[in-house]
Design a protein around this motif. Structure first.
Motif, mmCIF file in Angstrom:
data_model
loop_
_atom_site.group_PDB
_atom_site.id
_atom_site.type_symbol
_atom_site.label_atom_id
_atom_site.label_comp_id
_atom_site.label_asym_id
_atom_site.label_seq_id
_atom_site.Cartn_x
_atom_site.Cartn_y
_atom_site.Cartn_z
ATOM 1 N N VAL A 84 0.762 -1.161 -0.007
ATOM 2 C CA VAL A 84 -0.060 0.001 -0.076
ATOM 3 C C VAL A 84 0.819 1.254 -0.003
ATOM 4 N N GLN A 85 0.558 2.394 -0.534
ATOM 5 C CA GLN A 85 1.105 3.347 -0.621
ATOM 6 C C GLN A 85 1.096 4.409 1.011
ATOM 7 N N PRO A 86 1.999 5.184 1.062
ATOM 8 C CA PRO A 86 1.903 5.915 2.422
ATOM 9 C C PRO A 86 0.561 6.571 2.345
ATOM 10 N N GLY A 87 -0.060 6.707 3.388
ATOM 11 C CA GLY A 87 -1.244 7.253 3.598
ATOM 12 C C GLY A 87 -2.397 6.476 3.293
ATOM 13 N N GLY A 88 -2.208 5.358 2.662
ATOM 14 C CA GLY A 88 -3.294 4.346 2.487
ATOM 15 C C GLY A 88 -3.906 3.599 3.659
ATOM 16 N N SER A 89 -4.799 2.544 3.242
ATOM 17 C CA SER A 89 -5.185 1.686 4.192
ATOM 18 C C SER A 89 -5.428 0.258 4.172
ATOM 19 N N LEU A 90 -5.371 -0.401 5.003
ATOM 20 C CA LEU A 90 -5.492 -1.819 5.049
ATOM 21 C C LEU A 90 -6.199 -2.632 6.150
ATOM 22 N N ARG A 91 -6.999 -3.407 5.997
ATOM 23 C CA ARG A 91 -7.486 -3.990 7.028
ATOM 24 C C ARG A 91 -7.097 -5.536 7.180
ATOM 25 N N LEU A 92 -6.514 -5.789 8.215
ATOM 26 C CA LEU A 92 -6.112 -7.204 8.563
ATOM 27 C C LEU A 92 -7.280 -8.098 9.236
ATOM 28 N N SER A 93 -7.137 -9.183 8.911
ATOM 29 C CA SER A 93 -8.111 -10.215 9.651
ATOM 30 C C SER A 93 -7.430 -11.327 10.338
ATOM 31 N N CYS A 94 -8.107 -11.825 11.538
ATOM 32 C CA CYS A 94 -7.389 -12.639 12.218
ATOM 33 C C CYS A 94 -8.459 -13.874 12.659
ATOM 34 N N ALA A 95 -8.467 -14.829 11.828
ATOM 35 C CA ALA A 95 -9.483 -15.807 12.042
ATOM 36 C C ALA A 95 -9.201 -16.750 13.019
ATOM 37 N N VAL A 96 -10.158 -16.974 14.110
ATOM 38 C CA VAL A 96 -9.663 -17.773 15.375
ATOM 39 C C VAL A 96 -10.540 -19.005 15.404
ATOM 40 N N SER A 97 -9.917 -20.096 15.754
ATOM 41 C CA SER A 97 -10.793 -21.417 16.049
ATOM 42 C C SER A 97 -10.144 -21.947 17.067
ATOM 43 N N GLY A 98 -11.091 -22.647 17.993
ATOM 44 C CA GLY A 98 -10.567 -23.508 19.233
ATOM 45 C C GLY A 98 -10.402 -22.724 20.347
ATOM 46 N N LEU A 99 -10.665 -21.437 20.506
ATOM 47 C CA LEU A 99 -11.034 -20.674 21.776
ATOM 48 C C LEU A 99 -11.897 -19.670 21.707
ATOM 49 N N SER A 100 -12.127 -19.264 23.065
ATOM 50 C CA SER A 100 -13.348 -18.509 22.963
ATOM 51 C C SER A 100 -13.090 -17.062 23.323
ATOM 52 N N PHE A 101 -13.646 -16.022 22.545
ATOM 53 C CA PHE A 101 -13.303 -14.654 22.769
ATOM 54 C C PHE A 101 -13.651 -14.270 24.383
ATOM 55 N N ASP A 102 -14.456 -14.872 25.153
ATOM 56 C CA ASP A 102 -14.804 -14.641 26.538
ATOM 57 C C ASP A 102 -13.637 -14.833 27.143
ATOM 58 N N ASP A 103 -12.784 -15.945 26.838
ATOM 59 C CA ASP A 103 -11.521 -16.227 27.752
ATOM 60 C C ASP A 103 -10.113 -15.642 27.474
#
Length: 122
Positions: free
Chosen positions: A11-30
């Motif tokens: 990406v060029q300076p000043g630009g944007s990206l969105r990273l994703s983190c796919a999670v399995s095997g654990l709970s966001f509560d924990d």
């Protein structure tokens, strides 16, 4: 447990990206989910953390106001929206899970995914 980061690119300076983190095997509560980055020859730097139950977020000064972490519980995915990117943001980005706290020390994290390369250059 699996965490998989994706969404990196060039990406060029000043630009944007969105990273994703796919999670399995654990709970966001924990587990708190952290994002880290690493450049060759340096240790992993924390760039955000999302607390498990209350959803509080943390950012270092280097990215505060430019990066935003969020999660989609239905999709078991955590996102890192990166705006106003700078060449110094170039790194491999990782997501990780920590059961204890939202630490900025990568050694505290229990689970890691493979990284995704972000390159900011004109």
């Amino acid at each position: 447990v699996q965490l998989q980061a994706s969404g990196g690119g060039l990406v060029q300076p000043g630009g944007s990206l969105r990273l994703s983190c796919a999670v399995s095997g654990l709970s966001f509560d924990d587990y708190h989910i952290g994002w880290f980055r690493q450049v060759p020859g340096k240790g992993r730097e924390g760039v955000s953390c999302l607390e498990s139950r209350n959803g509080r977020t943390f950012y270092p000064d280097s990215v505060k106001g430019r990066f935003t972490v969020s999660r989609d519980n239905a999709e078991n995915t955590v996102y890192l929206q990166m705006n106003g990117l700078k060449p110094e943001d170039t790194a491999v980005y990782y997501c990780a899970a920590d059961a204890s706290s939202c630490s900025d020390n990568y050694l505290d994290y229990d689970w890691w995914g493979e990284g995704t390369q972000v390159t900011v250059s004109s």
